[in-house]
Design an enzyme around this catalytic site. Structure first.
Site, PDB file in Angstrom:
ATOM      1  N   CYS A  90       0.862  -1.178   0.000  1.00  0.00           N
ATOM      2  CA  CYS A  90       0.000   0.000   0.000  1.00  0.00           C
ATOM      3  C   CYS A  90       0.903   1.233   0.000  1.00  0.00           C
ATOM      4  O   CYS A  90       1.748   1.380   0.893  1.00  0.00           O
ATOM      5  CB  CYS A  90      -0.853  -0.027   1.265  1.00  0.00           C
ATOM      6  N   CYS A 120      -1.055   3.680  -6.503  1.00  0.00           N
ATOM      7  CA  CYS A 120      -1.895   3.084  -5.459  1.00  0.00           C
ATOM      8  C   CYS A 120      -2.136   1.653  -5.896  1.00  0.00           C
ATOM      9  O   CYS A 120      -2.389   1.401  -7.090  1.00  0.00           O
ATOM     10  CB  CYS A 120      -3.214   3.857  -5.372  1.00  0.00           C
TER      11      CYS A 120
END
Ligand code: DGL
Length: 260
Positions: free
Chosen positions: A70, A180
């Protein structure tokens, strides 16, 4: 060797699939924090607290390497994690450096969460590697919602992608960073909407290589297990897995951190 991975939800599975591709005999234990998704709009304090809690859980279950699958969590928490834990912590950042190296127009587009784009680490990345190019950033919270809902294609996805890309295309960007881990699941739609010659950068494969460099050289061992847990609804996760990881033999369960 057991590898623990975490993300705000199912996005980090785009990194897990790269690690499994490169290291099929590694055992992977993934926690998606879907009950707290998105991280992208949360404060650094909240993100850090969640990441520490999940890291403790993964370590308690035998992880020997931790992969922060992440960008938002890496940008906001990796320094603190590395200072606290005695095991290798692999993080990920938007691929600004390769993007700056590959642009011909001198304009790159970075799609990432608000939390990533606001982080000091992101600004350092741009200053260090992209000072000579124009960097246009764009948060895409809708992409995260779509992927969490299992909508990876079709009119809704196309509309969200067009809306995100249009200011970048107008500004002349020719390289597009998927900053992302949810976004690579929309890559086929993104690529279809880009002009020919555009470059899309996803750092998932580079993260997998980094993880491989930390492991002892593996022989052709038996296939490693892939166990995926969620802090959200397990039925929902199970309905998404065939779409996100088609063909992979995975087990899944609810993540109960009170039993860590
Ligand atoms: N997948 C995450 C990232 O790489 C965060 C998405 C979100 O929860 O907002 O930044």
């Amino acid at each position: 060797m057991k590898i623990g991975l975490l993300d705000s939800g199912v996005g980090g599975l785009s990194v897990l699939r790269e690690i499994h591709r490169l290291l099929p005999s590694a055992s992977l234990h993934y926690v998606g924090d879907s009950a707290w998704c998105p991280y992208g709009t949360k404060s650094p304090e909240v993100i850090q607290q969640r990441v520490f809690e999940i890291a403790d859980y993964l370590l308690g279950h035998g992880a020997e390497i931790l992969v922060i699958a992440c960008n938002s969590a890496t940008i906001q928490a990796v320094g603190a994690l590395r200072a606290e834990y005695p095991l290798p912590v692999v993080g990920m950042e938007p691929g600004v450096k390769p993007a700056a190296e590959r642009t011909r127009s001198g304009v790159i587009g970075v799609l990432a969460t608000e939390a990533s784009l606001a982080g000091e680490k992101f600004h350092q990345l741009v200053n260090t590697h992209a000072s000579g190019v124009r960097v246009i950033t764009r948060p895409c919270p809708r992409f995260v919602e779509l992927v969490e809902a299992g909508i990876l294609d079709g009119p809704e996805a196309e509309e969200a992608v067009d809306e995100a890309l249009s200011p970048l295309l107008e500004a002349g960007a020719d390289v597009f960073v998927l900053g992302c881990t949810h976004y690579p699941f929309l890559r086929p739609v993104i690529e279809r909407r880009l002009p020919e010659g555009s470059v899309v950068i996803d750092t998932g494969p580079a993260v997998a290589k980094r993880v491989a460099s930390l492991l002892p050289a593996a022989g052709d061992g038996p296939s490693g297990t892939i166990h995926i847990e969620t802090t959200g609804e397990v039925d929902r996760l199970e309905s998404l897995l065939p779409r996100l990881l088609p063909g992979l033999p995975v087990s899944s369960a609810a993540c109960d951190m009170s039993k860590a």
